[in-house]
Design a protein around this motif. Sequence first.
Motif, mmCIF file in Angstrom:
data_model
loop_
_atom_site.group_PDB
_atom_site.id
_atom_site.type_symbol
_atom_site.label_atom_id
_atom_site.label_comp_id
_atom_site.label_asym_id
_atom_site.label_seq_id
_atom_site.Cartn_x
_atom_site.Cartn_y
_atom_site.Cartn_z
ATOM 1 N N PRO A 179 17.805 -4.832 9.050
ATOM 2 C CA PRO A 179 17.332 -3.779 8.146
ATOM 3 C C PRO A 179 17.714 -2.406 8.679
ATOM 4 C CG PRO A 179 15.576 -5.326 8.687
ATOM 5 C CD PRO A 179 16.705 -5.643 9.593
ATOM 6 N N SER A 180 17.717 -1.427 7.784
ATOM 7 C CA SER A 180 18.033 -0.062 8.214
ATOM 8 C C SER A 180 16.868 0.575 8.949
ATOM 9 C CB SER A 180 18.423 0.794 7.005
ATOM 10 O OG SER A 180 17.373 0.801 6.045
ATOM 11 N N HIS A 181 15.629 0.245 8.545
ATOM 12 C CA HIS A 181 14.428 0.838 9.133
ATOM 13 C C HIS A 181 13.270 -0.151 9.074
ATOM 14 C CE1 HIS A 181 16.764 4.291 7.611
ATOM 15 N NE2 HIS A 181 16.205 5.003 8.560
ATOM 16 N N LEU A 182 12.308 0.040 9.981
ATOM 17 C CA LEU A 182 11.019 -0.633 9.909
ATOM 18 C C LEU A 182 9.925 0.423 9.817
ATOM 19 C CD1 LEU A 182 11.240 -3.332 12.759
ATOM 20 C CD2 LEU A 182 11.638 -3.678 10.330
ATOM 21 N N VAL A 183 8.931 0.174 8.953
ATOM 22 C CA VAL A 183 7.743 1.028 8.852
ATOM 23 C C VAL A 183 6.531 0.113 9.010
ATOM 24 C CG1 VAL A 183 6.386 2.568 7.400
ATOM 25 C CG2 VAL A 183 8.889 2.707 7.363
ATOM 26 N N LEU A 184 5.777 0.316 10.091
ATOM 27 C CA LEU A 184 4.688 -0.585 10.445
ATOM 28 C C LEU A 184 3.382 0.195 10.565
ATOM 29 C CD1 LEU A 184 6.575 -2.458 13.340
ATOM 30 C CD2 LEU A 184 6.656 -2.940 10.880
ATOM 31 N N HIS A 185 2.420 -0.134 9.709
ATOM 32 C CA HIS A 185 1.116 0.519 9.751
ATOM 33 C C HIS A 185 0.126 -0.396 10.475
ATOM 34 C CE1 HIS A 185 2.472 3.812 7.400
ATOM 35 N NE2 HIS A 185 2.636 3.115 6.292
ATOM 36 N N ALA A 186 -0.332 0.057 11.651
ATOM 37 C CA ALA A 186 -1.287 -0.701 12.468
ATOM 38 C C ALA A 186 -0.870 -2.157 12.604
ATOM 39 C CB ALA A 186 -2.690 -0.608 11.876
ATOM 40 N N PRO A 187 0.354 -2.420 13.063
ATOM 41 C CA PRO A 187 0.817 -3.814 13.111
ATOM 42 C C PRO A 187 0.058 -4.643 14.144
ATOM 43 C CG PRO A 187 2.347 -2.385 14.286
ATOM 44 C CD PRO A 187 1.362 -1.482 13.593
ATOM 45 N N PRO A 244 15.719 1.487 13.927
ATOM 46 C CA PRO A 244 14.734 2.569 14.015
ATOM 47 C C PRO A 244 13.427 2.171 13.335
ATOM 48 C CG PRO A 244 16.873 3.435 13.404
ATOM 49 C CD PRO A 244 17.001 1.946 13.364
ATOM 50 N N THR A 245 12.335 2.475 14.020
ATOM 51 C CA THR A 245 11.023 1.979 13.598
ATOM 52 C C THR A 245 9.997 3.098 13.674
ATOM 53 O OG1 THR A 245 11.536 -0.256 14.385
ATOM 54 C CG2 THR A 245 9.202 0.292 14.115
ATOM 55 N N MET A 246 9.086 3.094 12.695
ATOM 56 C CA MET A 246 7.942 4.002 12.731
ATOM 57 C C MET A 246 6.665 3.175 12.775
ATOM 58 S SD MET A 246 6.906 7.074 10.146
ATOM 59 C CE MET A 246 5.566 8.184 10.570
ATOM 60 N N VAL A 247 5.779 3.518 13.704
ATOM 61 C CA VAL A 247 4.483 2.848 13.841
ATOM 62 C C VAL A 247 3.389 3.895 13.685
ATOM 63 C CG1 VAL A 247 2.935 1.607 15.404
ATOM 64 C CG2 VAL A 247 5.368 1.019 15.333
ATOM 65 N N VAL A 248 2.404 3.597 12.831
ATOM 66 C CA VAL A 248 1.281 4.500 12.586
ATOM 67 C C VAL A 248 -0.013 3.733 12.836
ATOM 68 C CG1 VAL A 248 0.139 6.030 10.940
ATOM 69 C CG2 VAL A 248 2.622 5.687 10.805
ATOM 70 N N ALA A 249 -0.918 4.326 13.596
ATOM 71 C CA ALA A 249 -2.195 3.664 13.885
ATOM 72 C C ALA A 249 -3.280 4.704 14.116
ATOM 73 C CB ALA A 249 -2.068 2.765 15.114
ATOM 74 N N GLY A 250 -4.519 4.299 13.890
ATOM 75 C CA GLY A 250 -5.672 5.137 14.214
ATOM 76 C C GLY A 250 -6.325 4.645 15.493
ATOM 77 N N PRO A 292 -7.660 11.486 2.347
ATOM 78 C CA PRO A 292 -6.927 12.711 2.688
ATOM 79 C C PRO A 292 -6.172 12.605 4.009
ATOM 80 C CG PRO A 292 -9.320 13.070 2.785
ATOM 81 C CD PRO A 292 -9.101 11.738 2.166
ATOM 82 N N GLU A 293 -6.683 11.822 4.944
ATOM 83 C CA GLU A 293 -6.014 11.676 6.242
ATOM 84 C C GLU A 293 -4.670 10.973 6.135
ATOM 85 O OE1 GLU A 293 -10.402 11.986 7.201
ATOM 86 O OE2 GLU A 293 -9.167 11.029 5.675
ATOM 87 N N ALA A 294 -4.450 10.271 5.012
ATOM 88 C CA ALA A 294 -3.177 9.558 4.844
ATOM 89 C C ALA A 294 -2.022 10.490 4.522
ATOM 90 C CB ALA A 294 -3.314 8.510 3.742
ATOM 91 N N ALA A 295 -2.315 11.741 4.133
ATOM 92 C CA ALA A 295 -1.262 12.652 3.680
ATOM 93 C C ALA A 295 -0.236 12.939 4.771
ATOM 94 C CB ALA A 295 -1.880 13.956 3.174
ATOM 95 N N ARG A 296 -0.712 13.162 6.019
ATOM 96 C CA ARG A 296 0.230 13.452 7.106
ATOM 97 C C ARG A 296 1.102 12.231 7.403
ATOM 98 N NH1 ARG A 296 -0.263 13.551 13.178
ATOM 99 N NH2 ARG A 296 1.532 14.748 13.877
ATOM 100 N N ALA A 297 0.493 11.042 7.396
ATOM 101 C CA ALA A 297 1.281 9.834 7.641
ATOM 102 C C ALA A 297 2.330 9.650 6.557
ATOM 103 C CB ALA A 297 0.358 8.621 7.718
ATOM 104 N N TRP A 298 1.957 9.953 5.313
ATOM 105 C CA TRP A 298 2.908 9.836 4.196
ATOM 106 C C TRP A 298 4.063 10.814 4.375
ATOM 107 C CZ3 TRP A 298 4.656 6.818 0.636
ATOM 108 C CH2 TRP A 298 5.375 7.323 -0.441
ATOM 109 N N HIS A 299 3.758 12.053 4.735
ATOM 110 C CA HIS A 299 4.807 13.056 4.942
ATOM 111 C C HIS A 299 5.751 12.634 6.066
ATOM 112 C CE1 HIS A 299 6.769 16.946 5.359
ATOM 113 N NE2 HIS A 299 6.476 16.923 6.642
ATOM 114 N N LEU A 300 5.215 12.156 7.176
ATOM 115 C CA LEU A 300 6.046 11.736 8.296
ATOM 116 C C LEU A 300 6.884 10.505 7.969
ATOM 117 C CD1 LEU A 300 3.605 12.358 11.279
ATOM 118 C CD2 LEU A 300 5.598 13.726 10.633
ATOM 119 N N THR A 301 6.320 9.621 7.148
ATOM 120 C CA THR A 301 7.078 8.449 6.706
ATOM 121 C C THR A 301 8.257 8.870 5.849
ATOM 122 O OG1 THR A 301 5.085 7.068 6.777
ATOM 123 C CG2 THR A 301 6.942 6.240 5.493
#
Length: 306
Positions: A179-187, A244-250, A292-301
């Motif tokens: 794949p060209s990219h991976l996007v992983l939310h709290a994997p 290239p991969t993006m990981v987002v977690a709280g 509302p806290e998801a907005a920054r994660a969305w922008h960075l994604t």
Amino acid sequence: MPSLRHELLAYAVPRLRGAADPGEDLDLDTERERLARRNAALDPGLPTRSVPGFARRYEVATRTTSGPTPFPIHTIRRRGSRPRTTLYYLHGGGYVAPIDAAHVRYALRLADHLDAEVVLPDYPLAPAHTWRDSHRTLVDDLAVRTARQERVVVAGDSAGGGLALALTASLRDLRGHLPSHLVLHAPWVDLTSSTPDTYALDATDPWLSIRTLDAYAGWWAGDPADLGRPEVSPALGDLRGLPPTMVVAGTRDLLVAGCRLLADRAAHDGWPLTYLEAPDLIHVFPILPGLPEAARAWHLTQEFLR
């Protein structure tokens, strides 16, 4: 400080879904029976009720895989479009819960941004099934798509995020097009629960409990010897050569310990990984409705996938 909506979701969502209370002891036999009854009664269709005008705006094609454990794979396209990008989305739910409305809504939002079609595999669930019932079928399906399209984004949340990483690593091992990219939310990337700090986080996570996750992990692995396999716990496998991969977690998330492990290994091995850790936020916060806290994660994604 987390928003009021964040705190309401932290309290309400597990109860609305009928999940086991993290503060209570879990009877494994009762939980297995509950999940088996629920999954046997599932509607095989996609939960699209939260997407306004879904039938008017989108079309769905569904095929059923071959092999000893067939399962549906849904492809969603905006009507009249000819997308050149594929978003291959693996849903979360601890490997025991099906695709829900939040998964469909978030995947379509991301696909609209990418001008992509969405592929949503409805893979077979534990406790009736293990990783062996779907892993190679999913790898082969992903291989076909990456071979014919230059831009394939593989994404997933929670268990689906771990599965997305595991499939991509298996595809690499088969020398397939990645794949060209991976996007992983709290994997969920370490089902052995051996990652440092996992047990300490049990006291602060309002959604997940270590006892519940250990049970689900065992059912998904099928055999204790399989828990550490890279197809089950990809954080413990070879992560070199991945896209290239993006990981987002709280930080109020049991699974953030595994996410930190990925970030550490990426820095050591030269794996191009962008890591966002949000203080005081709960599990899979970027895909939760109206948060509302998801907005920054969305922008960075969006920036990451540009």
